[in-house]
Design a protein around this motif. Structure first.
Motif: not given
Length: 399
Positions: A99-100, A170-180, A182-187, A370-373
């Motif tokens: 999953d993304k 956990w989404h608010a912690e970049s170590a877990l989500s990669g930052g938004l 990554v988590h959101k913009a990747c879509h 992911v790399a872009a985020g």
């Protein structure tokens, strides 16, 4: 009809969306579910009484047959585990849908590509937006030449559920989500790469935490509140129980340099009153943008004749209708989740494994977004324009 025997790893909120979508897809048989939580396994047993339940991945993969009879696996675990779980499944000989986002780091995404390359198994990126009507229609506009050759795009992501969904847990912690980013913009970055037939080559960004940093933090020892999409939670500055470890941005602006001479911009705001995505694409012979992004509630507008000034009436209005895409996979039923995109994506995954058809999603593109985020967040801290590096492995088995 041959069915793809599939294990599902992770039985959380996403699981409750994917299970009915898998049934609608028609060609997946869920034979096993993995989750360390007893409550999650009970939920899985209620939804899939015939599936075997496992508390960990080792239990699933034990024995002479990888996955204890499964041929494929869906990774629906939290973001920071995607790379580790997906890599282990690929190495065990299973075809894997992750999953993304594909991973939360460039290194994690590259590890997945390497595992797919070494195992010869399919690594399928779970970017369901490629199957959503808004993306299908915009891609068709480009393919039909209605705006000429695309040259520029803008994405505005209005994240009206930001406080409810992303700044308490956990989404608010970049170590877990990669930052938004990554988590959101990747879509969105994956969707635009698909629509325009381009890839992201370099990024530059600014961002800040404009609102949620001033909200009341969650007291020590208090449980994370249940995620509820509640429109009465307003204004954003009144949010309580914010994750005290929060280090992600709630406002980001990203410039993008893409292949084929395409330039783009991505804007994400997590404290808007509404929740939708606005895409604008300009070609050398026209412009398109969507108004609304859901089936039955939106349309793509096309202007491809010259005007003297502002003209609210487009030359074409293309409604967003569930399953309207010319290449949408045929499903036995329809699932309302994400405009039936989950069901169509799972049907595409099954066809790629069982029939050898080319998957619509791309693990390489999923890795690049992911790399872009990751690099966009790095750019916020004095990095300037940063190039997206090539992966360290080939892409023979990742498409």
């Amino acid at each position: 009809m041959t069915r793809l025997r599939t294990a599902v790893v992770g039985a959380g909120q996403r699981f409750t969306e994917v299970v009915p979508a898998a049934a609608a897809a028609g060609r997946l048989e869920v034979v096993a579910v993995v989750d360390p939580s007893p409550a999650a396994r009970e939920r899985a047993a209620a939804l899939l009484p015939a599936a075997r339940l496992h508390a960990d991945l080792d239990s699933l993969l034990a024995g002479d047959v990888p996955g204890a009879g499964a041929e494929a696996a869906l990774v629906l675990t939290p973001d920071w585990t995607h790379a580790e779980v997906g890599t282990a499944l690929l190495r065990s000989g299973l075809h894997v849908l992750v999953d993304k986002p594909l991973a939360t780091t460039i290194e994690g995404a590259d590890a997945l590509l390497a595992a797919a390359e070494a195992s010869g198994r399919l690594l399928y990126a779970g970017h369901n937006m490629r199957f959503m009507p808004v993306v299908e229609v915009m891609r068709q506009v480009v393919e039909d030449g209605l705006i000429g050759t695309p040259r520029a795009f803008w994405v505005r992501h209005f994240v009206g559920r930001g406080g409810d969904y992303f700044f308490r847990d956990w989404h608010a912690e970049s170590a877990l989500s990669g930052g938004l980013l990554v988590h959101k913009a990747c879509h969105d970055l994956d969707a635009m790469s698909h629509v325009l037939g381009t890839s992201i080559q370099a990024v530059q960004a600014i961002g800040t935490n404009a609102v949620y940093h001033g909200c009341e933090p969650r007291p020590e020892g208090r449980a994370v509140p249940e995620v509820v999409n509640d429109v009465t939670h307003w204004p954003p500055s009144a949010l309580t129980d914010v994750n005290p470890a929060m280090d992600v941005e709630d406002l980001s602006l990203v410039n993008l340099v893409c292949s084929h001479g395409v330039l783009g911009a991505y804007q994400q705001c997590c404290f808007t009153p509404d929740y939708w995505r606005s895409y604008t694409v300009i070609g050398d012979a026209g412009r398109m943008e969507n108004v609304g992004d859901s089936a039955g509630e939106g349309e793509v507008l096309v202007w491809n004749r010259r005007r003297h000034g502002f003209d609210a009436e487009p030359d074409l209005r293309l409604p967003l209708v569930e399953g309207r895409g010319a290449t949408a996979p045929v499903c036995e039923g329809r699932s309302g989740a994400h405009d039936a995109a989950d069901a169509a994506m799972l049907a595409d995954f099954a066809a790629a494994v069982l029939d050898g058809t080319a998957p619509r999603t791309s693990a390489r593109t999923a890795r690049d977004v992911v790399a872009a985020g990751v690099l966009a967040r790095r750019s916020m801290h004095g990095g300037g324009l940063l190039p997206v590096p090539e992966p360290r492995v080939g892409t023979r088995s990742t498409t």
